[in-house]
Scaffold this motif. Structure first.
Motif, PDB file in Angstrom:
ATOM      1  N   ASP A   1      29.356   3.996 -11.048  1.00  0.00           N
ATOM      2  CA  ASP A   1      30.345   4.289 -11.659  1.00  0.00           C
ATOM      3  C   ASP A   1      31.147   5.061 -11.048  1.00  0.00           C
ATOM      4  OD1 ASP A   1      30.309   4.985 -14.730  1.00  0.00           O
ATOM      5  OD2 ASP A   1      29.129   6.819 -14.139  1.00  0.00           O
ATOM      6  N   VAL A   2      30.639   6.153  -9.651  1.00  0.00           N
ATOM      7  CA  VAL A   2      31.402   7.405  -9.021  1.00  0.00           C
ATOM      8  C   VAL A   2      32.341   6.681  -9.217  1.00  0.00           C
ATOM      9  CG1 VAL A   2      31.556   8.537  -7.114  1.00  0.00           C
ATOM     10  CG2 VAL A   2      28.795   8.567  -8.463  1.00  0.00           C
ATOM     11  N   VAL A   3      32.315   5.197  -7.903  1.00  0.00           N
ATOM     12  CA  VAL A   3      33.945   4.557  -7.443  1.00  0.00           C
ATOM     13  C   VAL A   3      34.321   4.362  -7.819  1.00  0.00           C
ATOM     14  CG1 VAL A   3      32.817   4.259  -4.789  1.00  0.00           C
ATOM     15  CG2 VAL A   3      32.415   2.519  -6.333  1.00  0.00           C
ATOM     16  N   TYR A   4      34.200   3.758  -9.672  1.00  0.00           N
ATOM     17  CA  TYR A   4      34.919   2.944 -10.328  1.00  0.00           C
ATOM     18  C   TYR A   4      35.372   4.374 -11.762  1.00  0.00           C
ATOM     19  CZ  TYR A   4      31.844  -1.276 -10.869  1.00  0.00           C
ATOM     20  OH  TYR A   4      30.852  -2.374 -10.474  1.00  0.00           O
ATOM     21  N   LYS A   5      35.224   5.392 -11.182  1.00  0.00           N
ATOM     22  CA  LYS A   5      35.682   6.737 -11.889  1.00  0.00           C
ATOM     23  C   LYS A   5      37.282   6.678 -10.853  1.00  0.00           C
ATOM     24  CE  LYS A   5      31.764   7.894 -13.888  1.00  0.00           C
ATOM     25  NZ  LYS A   5      30.584   9.512 -14.512  1.00  0.00           N
ATOM     26  N   LEU A   6      36.720   6.965 -10.095  1.00  0.00           N
ATOM     27  CA  LEU A   6      37.441   7.403  -9.073  1.00  0.00           C
ATOM     28  C   LEU A   6      38.894   6.674  -8.933  1.00  0.00           C
ATOM     29  CD1 LEU A   6      34.823   8.637  -6.133  1.00  0.00           C
ATOM     30  CD2 LEU A   6      37.074  10.472  -7.239  1.00  0.00           C
ATOM     31  N   TRP A   7      39.011   5.098  -8.465  1.00  0.00           N
ATOM     32  CA  TRP A   7      39.224   4.185  -8.284  1.00  0.00           C
ATOM     33  C   TRP A   7      39.922   3.869  -9.584  1.00  0.00           C
ATOM     34  CZ3 TRP A   7      35.070   0.501  -5.592  1.00  0.00           C
ATOM     35  CH2 TRP A   7      35.081   0.990  -4.291  1.00  0.00           C
ATOM     36  N   GLU A   8      39.766   3.937 -10.507  1.00  0.00           N
ATOM     37  CA  GLU A   8      40.485   3.224 -11.847  1.00  0.00           C
ATOM     38  C   GLU A   8      41.084   4.814 -12.738  1.00  0.00           C
ATOM     39  OE1 GLU A   8      41.289   0.976 -12.888  1.00  0.00           O
ATOM     40  OE2 GLU A   8      40.446  -0.792 -12.041  1.00  0.00           O
TER      41      GLU A   8
ATOM     42  N   ARG B   1      40.478  15.268 -11.870  1.00  0.00           N
ATOM     43  CA  ARG B   1      39.098  15.516 -11.693  1.00  0.00           C
ATOM     44  C   ARG B   1      38.436  14.306 -12.847  1.00  0.00           C
ATOM     45  NH1 ARG B   1      39.765  18.632  -7.729  1.00  0.00           N
ATOM     46  NH2 ARG B   1      40.662  20.972  -8.708  1.00  0.00           N
ATOM     47  N   ILE B   2      36.894  13.428 -12.429  1.00  0.00           N
ATOM     48  CA  ILE B   2      36.361  12.944 -12.643  1.00  0.00           C
ATOM     49  C   ILE B   2      35.079  13.777 -13.278  1.00  0.00           C
ATOM     50  CG2 ILE B   2      37.226  10.625 -11.275  1.00  0.00           C
ATOM     51  CD1 ILE B   2      34.546  11.183  -9.999  1.00  0.00           C
ATOM     52  N   HIS B   3      34.668  14.528 -12.862  1.00  0.00           N
ATOM     53  CA  HIS B   3      33.458  15.603 -13.206  1.00  0.00           C
ATOM     54  C   HIS B   3      32.155  14.692 -13.000  1.00  0.00           C
ATOM     55  CE1 HIS B   3      36.389  19.066 -14.750  1.00  0.00           C
ATOM     56  NE2 HIS B   3      37.793  17.768 -14.765  1.00  0.00           N
ATOM     57  N   HIS B   4      31.496  14.264 -12.503  1.00  0.00           N
ATOM     58  CA  HIS B   4      30.580  12.655 -12.557  1.00  0.00           C
ATOM     59  C   HIS B   4      29.799  14.399 -12.267  1.00  0.00           C
ATOM     60  CE1 HIS B   4      27.999   9.102 -11.743  1.00  0.00           C
ATOM     61  NE2 HIS B   4      27.437  10.195 -11.090  1.00  0.00           N
ATOM     62  N   GLN B   5      28.954  14.315 -13.019  1.00  0.00           N
ATOM     63  CA  GLN B   5      27.620  14.409 -12.604  1.00  0.00           C
ATOM     64  C   GLN B   5      26.289  14.064 -12.968  1.00  0.00           C
ATOM     65  OE1 GLN B   5      26.524  19.022 -13.519  1.00  0.00           O
ATOM     66  NE2 GLN B   5      24.632  19.236 -12.986  1.00  0.00           N
ATOM     67  N   GLY B   6      25.396  13.076 -11.842  1.00  0.00           N
ATOM     68  CA  GLY B   6      24.426  12.204 -12.724  1.00  0.00           C
ATOM     69  C   GLY B   6      23.154  13.055 -11.569  1.00  0.00           C
ATOM     70  N   GLU B   7      22.152  11.291 -11.360  1.00  0.00           N
ATOM     71  CA  GLU B   7      20.939  11.555 -10.946  1.00  0.00           C
ATOM     72  C   GLU B   7      20.665  11.931  -9.184  1.00  0.00           C
ATOM     73  OE1 GLU B   7      16.739   9.492 -10.721  1.00  0.00           O
ATOM     74  OE2 GLU B   7      18.011   8.660 -11.245  1.00  0.00           O
ATOM     75  N   ARG B   8      22.237  11.234  -8.424  1.00  0.00           N
ATOM     76  CA  ARG B   8      22.280  12.049  -7.295  1.00  0.00           C
ATOM     77  C   ARG B   8      23.472  12.013  -6.815  1.00  0.00           C
ATOM     78  NH1 ARG B   8      18.128   8.607  -4.359  1.00  0.00           N
ATOM     79  NH2 ARG B   8      17.060   7.376  -5.060  1.00  0.00           N
ATOM     80  N   TYR B   9      24.308  11.937  -7.863  1.00  0.00           N
ATOM     81  CA  TYR B   9      25.797  12.585  -7.106  1.00  0.00           C
ATOM     82  C   TYR B   9      26.670  13.395  -8.063  1.00  0.00           C
ATOM     83  CZ  TYR B   9      24.978   8.532  -3.855  1.00  0.00           C
ATOM     84  OH  TYR B   9      24.401   7.376  -2.956  1.00  0.00           O
ATOM     85  N   LYS B  10      27.074  14.036  -7.600  1.00  0.00           N
ATOM     86  CA  LYS B  10      27.566  15.417  -8.421  1.00  0.00           C
ATOM     87  C   LYS B  10      29.299  15.197  -7.805  1.00  0.00           C
ATOM     88  CE  LYS B  10      28.315  19.864  -9.840  1.00  0.00           C
ATOM     89  NZ  LYS B  10      27.206  21.306 -10.186  1.00  0.00           N
ATOM     90  N   VAL B  11      30.612  15.060  -8.025  1.00  0.00           N
ATOM     91  CA  VAL B  11      31.553  14.493  -7.684  1.00  0.00           C
ATOM     92  C   VAL B  11      32.165  15.206  -8.850  1.00  0.00           C
ATOM     93  CG1 VAL B  11      33.053  13.157  -6.752  1.00  0.00           C
ATOM     94  CG2 VAL B  11      31.076  12.723  -6.317  1.00  0.00           C
ATOM     95  N   LEU B  12      33.422  16.120  -8.276  1.00  0.00           N
ATOM     96  CA  LEU B  12      34.602  16.503  -8.625  1.00  0.00           C
ATOM     97  C   LEU B  12      36.012  15.738  -9.206  1.00  0.00           C
ATOM     98  CD1 LEU B  12      35.473  18.803 -10.738  1.00  0.00           C
ATOM     99  CD2 LEU B  12      36.598  20.482  -9.207  1.00  0.00           C
ATOM    100  N   GLY B  13      35.881  15.049  -7.392  1.00  0.00           N
ATOM    101  CA  GLY B  13      36.873  14.497  -7.520  1.00  0.00           C
ATOM    102  C   GLY B  13      38.528  15.161  -7.716  1.00  0.00           C
ATOM    103  N   PRO B  14      40.056  14.595  -7.517  1.00  0.00           N
ATOM    104  CA  PRO B  14      40.030  13.453  -7.712  1.00  0.00           C
ATOM    105  C   PRO B  14      40.317  12.470  -6.542  1.00  0.00           C
ATOM    106  CG  PRO B  14      42.608  14.871  -7.084  1.00  0.00           C
ATOM    107  CD  PRO B  14      40.548  15.709  -7.035  1.00  0.00           C
TER     108      PRO B  14
END
Length: 459
Positions: free
Chosen positions: A166-173, A198-211
Motif C-alpha cells: 500500500d505504501v509503495v503504491y501510494k508513492l508510485w501512483e 504528500r501521501i500521509h500514510h499512517q498504518g500499523e507498521r509505517y508512517k510515511v509523509l512523502g512525497p
C-alpha cells in the motif's frame, strides 16, 4: 494458434541455487558467481534467444534447519554465499536492451520509502524493464538479521505485506500526478508543485509523509510477481501480483492450481488473464532420447542428496536430517510433501517412497529430459493446462541455458510457443500488450489522483 510461453532465466547470485552439488562439475561456472562477466554473458545468451526476462531469486538468512545445524548449507553452498539480487539487476541494465530484469526483495529488508525510490531509479535507467518479486521471507534467521527474535506468524506476514504494498503504491501512483513534470526551460519550471503530493500514510507498521522523490518512471509500478503457495499467499497474489511462480507436479496439478487462484482473482475484482502463471522447470537436452537420458544420468551422479534434503528441510520447516532415511514418508506427519510423494509414485509404480527419496524427487520435479521435439511436445501439454510461461532453472551455468536457447527455443518458435522478436515498450507492455502502467483493476490504480485534494498543511 498456440499461445506463446513466457520464458524466464531463473537464477540466484550464489554458488548453488536448486540443483545442489552440481557446482563441482568442470562444465559449469557457478563458482564464478561473483564475476559480473558471468552474468553479462548469460543475459546476452537470453536476449539473443528472445527470453522475456532474467529473474534473480534471493534469501536474507540461513537457519540451522538440517541435522540440527547450518553446516550442510555452508559446506555445500546451499544458497550461501549469496549476493544481493537488486545489485546484480542494476549492474545488468546496460548490458541488455529488451530483457526484463526481475529482482527479489523482502518486506523485511528495506523500508518501503527507500525501496520505492530504488525501484523507480532502476525503472528509469532500464527504460521500464524492472520487475519485483515480493516475498515475505520464511526464515527465522532472516527475521533475526533485521531486529526480530523470530519470524512473525505466517498470516501476519501477509498483513504486513499488504501495508508495505500500500505504501509503495501510494508513492508510485499517487504522489506525482500526470503532467507534473513540465521541463520548461524558458520559464525555469521543471515540475508543477500543485501536481506533486504528500501521501500521509499512517498504518500499523509505517508512517510515511512523502512525497516520492523520484519522478514517475516508465512503468511507475514495476511488473509485480509473487510466489506464495499457501492460501494467504495465493490470495495476496490474486490481489496484487501480475505474475505468480508455481511449481506444480504435473500439467493437471497446474490446471487445478490456476483455476483455484483465478477464483481468488475474480473475488478480488480482477479478471483471469490479469495474472500470469509461470511454472518452474529445468531441462536436459540431447539430439536423441538416449543421449538426453545419458546426460541426465551423469548429472544425477553429481547431485548432492544432503544438499537437496537441506534445501527441502528449510522449505518444509522440518529437519529431514533428524529422520531415519529409510523410513516410509507415509508414516510421517509432514505437511507439504504430498505433491513430492505423488511425483515419486508416478515415476516408480509400486515403490514406497522413503525419506531419502525426497531429495531425488525434489531434484527431478519439473525436470524434462529429451530431444528438442519431445521437450516441446511436453511443454505443449503444460501450455494447454493453462500455464503462461516457465522459469528455466539450470544444472550448469551457462550451459543449461545455452542448450535450451540453441536447441529448444527454435522448436518452440516453430510451433508458435516462443516469440521470435520482442514487442516494443516496457516489460509490462511486452507481456500484456496493453499500456505501461498497471490496469484499472489493480489496487495501485486507486491512488491515481487520490492525493490531489489532500491539505498541504497536514504535515
Amino acid at each position: 494458434m498456440a499461445k506463446r510461453l513466457i520464458l524466464n532465466g531463473f537464477v540466484m547470485n550464489a554458488v548453488s541455487h536448486i540443483h545442489h552439488g552440481l557446482w563441482r562439475r568442470e562444465d559449469t561456472l557457478q563458482t564464478r558467481f561473483n564475476d559480473l562477466s558471468t552474468w553479462v554473458d548469460l543475459v546476452k545468451i537470453l536476449e539473443k534467444a528472445k527470453f522475456d526476462a532474467l529473474f534473480s531469486a534471493d534469501i536474507i538468512g540461513v537457519d540451522p534447519a538440517y541435522k540440527g545445524s547450518w553446516d550442510t548449507y555452508i559446506e555445500e553452498a546451499v544458497q550461501i554465499p549469496i549476493n544481493d539480487s537488486g545489485a546484480l539487476i542494476a549492474a545488468l541494465i546496460s548490458s541488455t536492451e529488451n530483457l526484463g530484469l526481475t529482482l527479489t526483495s523482502s518486506i523485511l529488508q528495506e523500508h518501503p520509502f527507500t525501496f520505492a525510490r530504488r525501484i523507480s531509479t532502476l525503472d528509469h535507467l532500464s527504460k521500464g524493464r524492472i520487475g519485483w518479486n515480493l516475498v515475505t521471507s520464511v526464515s527465522h534467521n532472516a527475521a533475526q538479521n533485521f531486529g526480530f527474535d523470530q519470524i512473525v506468524p505466517h498470516d501476519e506476514r501477509y498483513r504486513w505485506a499488504d501495508e508495505y504494498a500500500d505504501v509503495v503504491y501510494k508513492l508510485w501512483e499517487g504522489s506525482w500526478d500526470e503532467g507534473a513534470v513540465i521541463a520548461d526551460k524558458a520559464g525555469n519550471r521543471y515540475a508543477d508543485p500543485a501536481k506533486i503530493h504528500r501521501i500521509h500514510h499512517q498504518g500499523e507498521r509505517y508512517k510515511v509523509l512523502g512525497p516520492h522523490l523520484s519522478q514517475p518512471s516508465p512503468q511507475r509500478v514495476p511488473l509485480l510477481f509473487q510466489a506464495g503457495a499457501s492460501l494467504a499467499g495465493r490470495s495476496f497474489a490474486a490481489r496484487n501480483a501480475e505474475g505468480t511462480y508455481i511449481v506444480a507436479q504435473s500439467p493437471e496439478g497446474a490446471r487445478r492450481q490456476i483455476e483455484e487462484t483465478n477464483r481468488y482473482l475474480v473475488q478480488a475484482g480482477r479478471r483471469p488473464g490479469d495474472l500470469k502463471f509461470i511454472q518452474g522447470m529445468s531441462f536436459v537436452v540431447g539430439s536423441t532420447e538416449e543421449e538426453a537420458a545419458r546426460r541426465a544420468r551423469a548429472l544425477a551422479e553429481d547431485i548432492s542428496t544432503d544438499g537437496l534434503l537441506a534445501h527441502l528441510s528449510r522449505d518444509l520447516g522440518i529437519d529431514l536430517g533428524q529422520l531415519d532415511p529409510d523410513r516410509p514418508v507415509a508414516e510421517l506427519d509432514i505437511q507439504g510433501v504430498q505433491g513430492v510423494v505423488r511425483t515419486f509414485e508416478d515415476a516408480n509404480p509400486g515403490v514406497i517412497p522413503r525419506v531419502r527419496d525426497l531429495g531425488q524427487v525434489y531434484a527431478n520435479a519439473g525436470n524434462i529430459v529429451g530431444t528438442p521435439e519431445s521437450i516441446a511436445d511436453r511443454l505443449e501439454l503444460w501450455q494447454e493446462a493453462g500455464i503462461d510461461g516457465i522459469n528455466v532453472s539450470y544444472h550448469r551455468l551457462p550451459g543449461s541455458f545455452v542448450d535450451f536457447a540453441e536447441q529448444v527455443v527454435p522448436e518452440l518458435q516453430k510451433r508458435g510457443l516462443a516469440q521470435r522478436e520482442y514487442a516494443p515498450g516496457t516489460y509490462r507492455e511486452k507481456l500484456f500488450g496493453a499500456g505501461p502502467r498497471v490496469n484499472e483493476r489493480h489496487p495501485a490504480a486507486r491512488y491515481r489522483g487520490a492525493f490531489a485534494k489532500a491539505p498541504a498543511a497536514a504535515e
